[in-house]
Design a protein around this motif. Structure first.
Motif, PDB file in Angstrom:
ATOM      1  N   TYR A 160      -3.064  25.101  20.379  1.00 39.80           N
ATOM      2  CA  TYR A 160      -3.059  24.115  21.447  1.00 39.80           C
ATOM      3  C   TYR A 160      -4.252  23.187  21.194  1.00 39.80           C
ATOM      4  CZ  TYR A 160      -3.038  22.386  26.304  1.00 39.80           C
ATOM      5  OH  TYR A 160      -2.978  21.611  27.431  1.00 39.80           O
ATOM      6  N   GLY A 161      -3.974  21.905  21.018  1.00 40.36           N
ATOM      7  CA  GLY A 161      -5.045  20.955  20.698  1.00 40.36           C
ATOM      8  C   GLY A 161      -4.953  20.512  19.253  1.00 40.36           C
ATOM      9  N   SER A 162      -4.502  19.286  19.046  1.00 36.44           N
ATOM     10  CA  SER A 162      -4.280  18.793  17.685  1.00 36.44           C
ATOM     11  C   SER A 162      -5.566  18.689  16.879  1.00 36.44           C
ATOM     12  CB  SER A 162      -3.592  17.422  17.731  1.00 36.44           C
ATOM     13  OG  SER A 162      -2.287  17.529  18.258  1.00 36.44           O
ATOM     14  N   GLY A 163      -6.675  18.336  17.545  1.00 37.87           N
ATOM     15  CA  GLY A 163      -7.923  18.188  16.818  1.00 37.87           C
ATOM     16  C   GLY A 163      -8.340  19.472  16.132  1.00 37.87           C
ATOM     17  N   CYS A 164      -8.191  20.606  16.832  1.00 34.30           N
ATOM     18  CA  CYS A 164      -8.549  21.895  16.237  1.00 34.30           C
ATOM     19  C   CYS A 164      -7.562  22.288  15.145  1.00 34.30           C
ATOM     20  CB  CYS A 164      -8.606  22.982  17.322  1.00 34.30           C
ATOM     21  SG  CYS A 164     -10.095  22.868  18.345  1.00 34.30           S
ATOM     22  N   ALA A 165      -6.304  21.914  15.298  1.00 36.85           N
ATOM     23  CA  ALA A 165      -5.316  22.195  14.251  1.00 36.85           C
ATOM     24  C   ALA A 165      -5.667  21.420  12.980  1.00 36.85           C
ATOM     25  CB  ALA A 165      -3.916  21.828  14.731  1.00 36.85           C
ATOM     26  N   ILE A 166      -6.040  20.162  13.149  1.00 34.59           N
ATOM     27  CA  ILE A 166      -6.415  19.334  11.996  1.00 34.59           C
ATOM     28  C   ILE A 166      -7.673  19.882  11.332  1.00 34.59           C
ATOM     29  CG2 ILE A 166      -7.214  17.034  11.330  1.00 34.59           C
ATOM     30  CD1 ILE A 166      -5.373  15.930  13.594  1.00 34.59           C
ATOM     31  N   ALA A 167      -8.619  20.345  12.144  1.00 34.89           N
ATOM     32  CA  ALA A 167      -9.880  20.863  11.603  1.00 34.89           C
ATOM     33  C   ALA A 167      -9.704  22.208  10.909  1.00 34.89           C
ATOM     34  CB  ALA A 167     -10.912  20.992  12.725  1.00 34.89           C
ATOM     35  N   GLY A 168      -8.823  23.060  11.443  1.00 40.43           N
ATOM     36  CA  GLY A 168      -8.622  24.384  10.863  1.00 40.43           C
ATOM     37  C   GLY A 168      -7.582  24.424   9.766  1.00 40.43           C
ATOM     38  N   GLY A 169      -6.738  23.407   9.710  1.00 38.79           N
ATOM     39  CA  GLY A 169      -5.638  23.389   8.760  1.00 38.79           C
ATOM     40  C   GLY A 169      -6.036  23.554   7.305  1.00 38.79           C
ATOM     41  N   PRO A 170      -7.076  22.863   6.839  1.00 40.56           N
ATOM     42  CA  PRO A 170      -7.469  23.024   5.428  1.00 40.56           C
ATOM     43  C   PRO A 170      -7.862  24.458   5.068  1.00 40.56           C
ATOM     44  CG  PRO A 170      -8.412  21.023   6.331  1.00 40.56           C
ATOM     45  CD  PRO A 170      -7.809  21.758   7.485  1.00 40.56           C
ATOM     46  N   ILE A 171      -8.412  25.193   6.005  1.00 37.93           N
ATOM     47  CA  ILE A 171      -8.781  26.591   5.743  1.00 37.93           C
ATOM     48  C   ILE A 171      -7.530  27.413   5.444  1.00 37.93           C
ATOM     49  CG2 ILE A 171      -9.895  28.650   6.677  1.00 37.93           C
ATOM     50  CD1 ILE A 171     -11.804  26.299   6.182  1.00 37.93           C
ATOM     51  N   PHE A 172      -6.488  27.194   6.241  1.00 38.13           N
ATOM     52  CA  PHE A 172      -5.235  27.912   5.995  1.00 38.13           C
ATOM     53  C   PHE A 172      -4.616  27.486   4.676  1.00 38.13           C
ATOM     54  CE2 PHE A 172      -5.070  27.786  10.860  1.00 38.13           C
ATOM     55  CZ  PHE A 172      -5.659  29.030  10.975  1.00 38.13           C
ATOM     56  N   GLY A 173      -4.654  26.177   4.412  1.00 39.57           N
ATOM     57  CA  GLY A 173      -4.083  25.679   3.164  1.00 39.57           C
ATOM     58  C   GLY A 173      -4.767  26.261   1.938  1.00 39.57           C
ATOM     59  N   GLU A 174      -6.091  26.306   1.972  1.00 40.01           N
ATOM     60  CA  GLU A 174      -6.844  26.850   0.836  1.00 40.01           C
ATOM     61  C   GLU A 174      -6.555  28.333   0.626  1.00 40.01           C
ATOM     62  OE1 GLU A 174     -10.852  25.979   1.871  1.00 40.01           O
ATOM     63  OE2 GLU A 174     -10.575  23.795   1.708  1.00 40.01           O
ATOM     64  N   ALA A 175      -6.245  29.029   1.707  1.00 40.21           N
ATOM     65  CA  ALA A 175      -5.963  30.461   1.618  1.00 40.21           C
ATOM     66  C   ALA A 175      -4.496  30.752   1.299  1.00 40.21           C
ATOM     67  CB  ALA A 175      -6.341  31.147   2.928  1.00 40.21           C
ATOM     68  N   GLY A 176      -3.667  29.699   1.248  1.00 41.16           N
ATOM     69  CA  GLY A 176      -2.239  29.900   1.001  1.00 41.16           C
ATOM     70  C   GLY A 176      -1.538  30.570   2.166  1.00 41.16           C
ATOM     71  N   LEU A 177      -2.050  30.326   3.378  1.00 38.59           N
ATOM     72  CA  LEU A 177      -1.550  30.977   4.588  1.00 38.59           C
ATOM     73  C   LEU A 177      -0.827  29.959   5.456  1.00 38.59           C
ATOM     74  CD1 LEU A 177      -1.585  33.520   6.473  1.00 38.59           C
ATOM     75  CD2 LEU A 177      -3.779  32.678   7.348  1.00 38.59           C
ATOM     76  N   ALA A 178       0.434  30.217   5.779  1.00 37.38           N
ATOM     77  CA  ALA A 178       1.218  29.293   6.595  1.00 37.38           C
ATOM     78  C   ALA A 178       0.818  29.393   8.061  1.00 37.38           C
ATOM     79  CB  ALA A 178       2.712  29.576   6.447  1.00 37.38           C
ATOM     80  N   ALA A 179       0.759  28.238   8.718  1.00 34.60           N
ATOM     81  CA  ALA A 179       0.508  28.169  10.153  1.00 34.60           C
ATOM     82  C   ALA A 179       1.664  27.425  10.811  1.00 34.60           C
ATOM     83  CB  ALA A 179      -0.809  27.459  10.439  1.00 34.60           C
ATOM     84  N   ILE A 180       2.067  27.905  11.985  1.00 36.89           N
ATOM     85  CA  ILE A 180       3.121  27.250  12.755  1.00 36.89           C
ATOM     86  C   ILE A 180       2.490  26.676  14.011  1.00 36.89           C
ATOM     87  CG2 ILE A 180       5.324  27.505  13.949  1.00 36.89           C
ATOM     88  CD1 ILE A 180       5.883  29.931  12.185  1.00 36.89           C
ATOM     89  N   GLY A 181       2.354  25.361  14.065  1.00 38.76           N
ATOM     90  CA  GLY A 181       1.855  24.717  15.267  1.00 38.76           C
ATOM     91  C   GLY A 181       2.863  24.851  16.385  1.00 38.76           C
ATOM     92  N   VAL A 182       2.375  25.050  17.583  1.00 38.02           N
ATOM     93  CA  VAL A 182       3.245  25.287  18.740  1.00 38.02           C
ATOM     94  C   VAL A 182       3.402  24.014  19.561  1.00 38.02           C
ATOM     95  CG1 VAL A 182       3.639  26.768  20.750  1.00 38.02           C
ATOM     96  CG2 VAL A 182       2.449  27.687  18.749  1.00 38.02           C
ATOM     97  N   THR A 183       2.284  23.431  19.978  1.00 36.34           N
ATOM     98  CA  THR A 183       2.340  22.185  20.758  1.00 36.34           C
ATOM     99  C   THR A 183       1.325  21.158  20.274  1.00 36.34           C
ATOM    100  OG1 THR A 183       0.820  23.061  22.447  1.00 36.34           O
ATOM    101  CG2 THR A 183       3.195  23.392  22.802  1.00 36.34           C
TER     102      THR A 183
END
Length: 409
Positions: free
Chosen positions: A129-152
């Protein structure tokens, strides 16, 4: 030394999850309702007391300006986990454990929370919840090869340039256009006053998309973070002769704005995005003449079995009720959290494995019909969605009523 850092990491995670709660059945002071996981360090796909476990990360705010919305989004996941606590993967039954990391509604803290989930060896992540935090945390998941499913998280930047972030919600260009069209069709609006938090990706993105789609004149302002007096802004809307006010802000700010508008007997309709779809906003408007309209993902009545089940759970679990704002109104983000959990289960089943790489590979072709509608992903990982619910506050009943179902032109 390695043991020391492992213990330090576990302690840090435990402290960060305190706002979300730990194990238990929703007892007093425990912010995690029954059905949640413990957040321990058991590897995903491993054995826990002879039981196979798969871990799903929950990347959500339990504190900060978006904490109320984050808790409601998590409620959908927690209820779904209570309803369906196991999943069949590769012919074997696994217990599903939810592992929490509080990003505190803060883009500076979001990467740390994302890293905590990576270190817990989860198979995939839900949130935030909160696009800013998704954008900020997204590269960490990408670098780890871990998929994230945004909800809202609706800002286009969430999935842009990140092959590992998917989402099940509509996007802000769509939402902004829907609300601009609604302002014209419902109120014949010729001038709109736009207000958002300075530097907030979500707010500013939506203001821009509304302005681009609106056929009339826009007057746009931004307020500094931690603003507590909005009288200057609302008075400017009046002085400018605005026909509508569009303020796609957090629950913390929107409740202040709605309360002030009510005290002023402001007769300009307030339009909000999905963040205003909250019983806290209803509470702020109750008993007044202020007009509040929001665009959102779900309206009570859309899935009666789900509505009945989650309301019963909220009423029997005091912690869940507290996290929902004190009543059993179903927020759209809760329905979306519920759907996201089941999309995650479908991904695990399709992968036939708890391996994060296999799960990521299974997501692009996934299709699922949830309580919020049909869910599928496009080539970017964004949801294929073309409908928004426009709801209005019934200030006498303190409830949302469906105004219209609208698509972008």
């Amino acid at each position: 030394m390695k043991q020391f850092f492992a213990m330090l990491l576990a302690l840090t995670l435990a402290l960060s999850l305190a706002a979300c709660g730990g194990n238990g059945s929703g007892g007093s002071g425990d912010a995690q309702p029954s059905g949640g996981g413990s957040g321990d360090a058991q590897p995903s796909g491993g054995d826990s007391g002879g039981e196979k476990v798969v871990k799903i990360g929950v990347f959500e705010p339990a504190t900060g300006d978006s904490g109320a919305g984050g808790k409601q989004e998590m409620l959908g996941m927690q209820y779904a986990n209570k309803e369906t606590p196991t999943v069949e993967i590769g012919g074997e039954s696994y217990k599903v454990e939810l592992v929490y990391a509080d990003n505190a509604s803060d883009v500076a803290k979001a990467p740390t929370a994302a890293s905590q989930l990576v270190s817990q060896d989860v198979s995939l992540v839900l949130g935030t919840y909160g696009s800013g935090c998704a954008i900020a945390g997204g590269p960490i998941f990408g670098e780890a090869g871990l998929a994230a499913i945004g909800v809202t998280c609706t800002n286009p930047g969430v999935t842009a340039g990140n092959d590992y972030y998917f989402r099940i919600c509509f996007l802000d260009p769509f939402q902004g256009t829907v609300l601009a069209n609604f302002a014209t069709e419902k109120f014949s609006a010729k001038k709109a006053y736009l207000l958002g938090e300075l530097g907030n990706d979500y707010d500013q993105g939506l203001l821009n998309y509304f302005e681009q789609a609106f056929e009339g004149e826009c007057v746009k302002d931004s307020f500094p973070t931690n603003t507590s007096d909005f009288s200057t802004y609302l008075n400017k809307a009046v002085d400018q002769g605005a026909d509508v006010i569009f303020c796609p802000v957090s629950i913390a700010y929107s409740t202040q704005i709605v309360k002030l508008a009510a005290s002023m007997n402001l007769n300009i309709p307030i339009l909000g995005s999905d963040t205003l779809d909250s019983n806290k906003v209803l509470e702020a408007a109750k008993g007044s003449n202020v007009q509040v309209y929001v665009s959102t993902f779900y309206q009570e009545g859309g899935a009666p079995e789900f509505d009945e089940g989650i309301k019963a759970w909220l009423n029997e679990d005091s912690t869940a009720m507290t996290n929902n704002g004190g009543d059993d109104t179903i927020a759209a983000v809760t329905a979306m959290g519920y759907d996201a959990y089941y999309v995650a289960l479908e991904a695990l089943k399709a992968a036939g494995s708890t391996d994060k790489g296999a799960v990521k590979a299974a997501l692009p072709s996934l299709q699922y019909t949830g309580v919020s509608g049909a869910i599928a992903f496009d080539d970017v990982g964004d949801a294929v969605r073309d409908t928004a619910y426009i709801k209005t506050a019934d200030n006498a009943a303190g409830a949302w009523t469906l105004e219209t179902v609208q698509t972008a032109k």
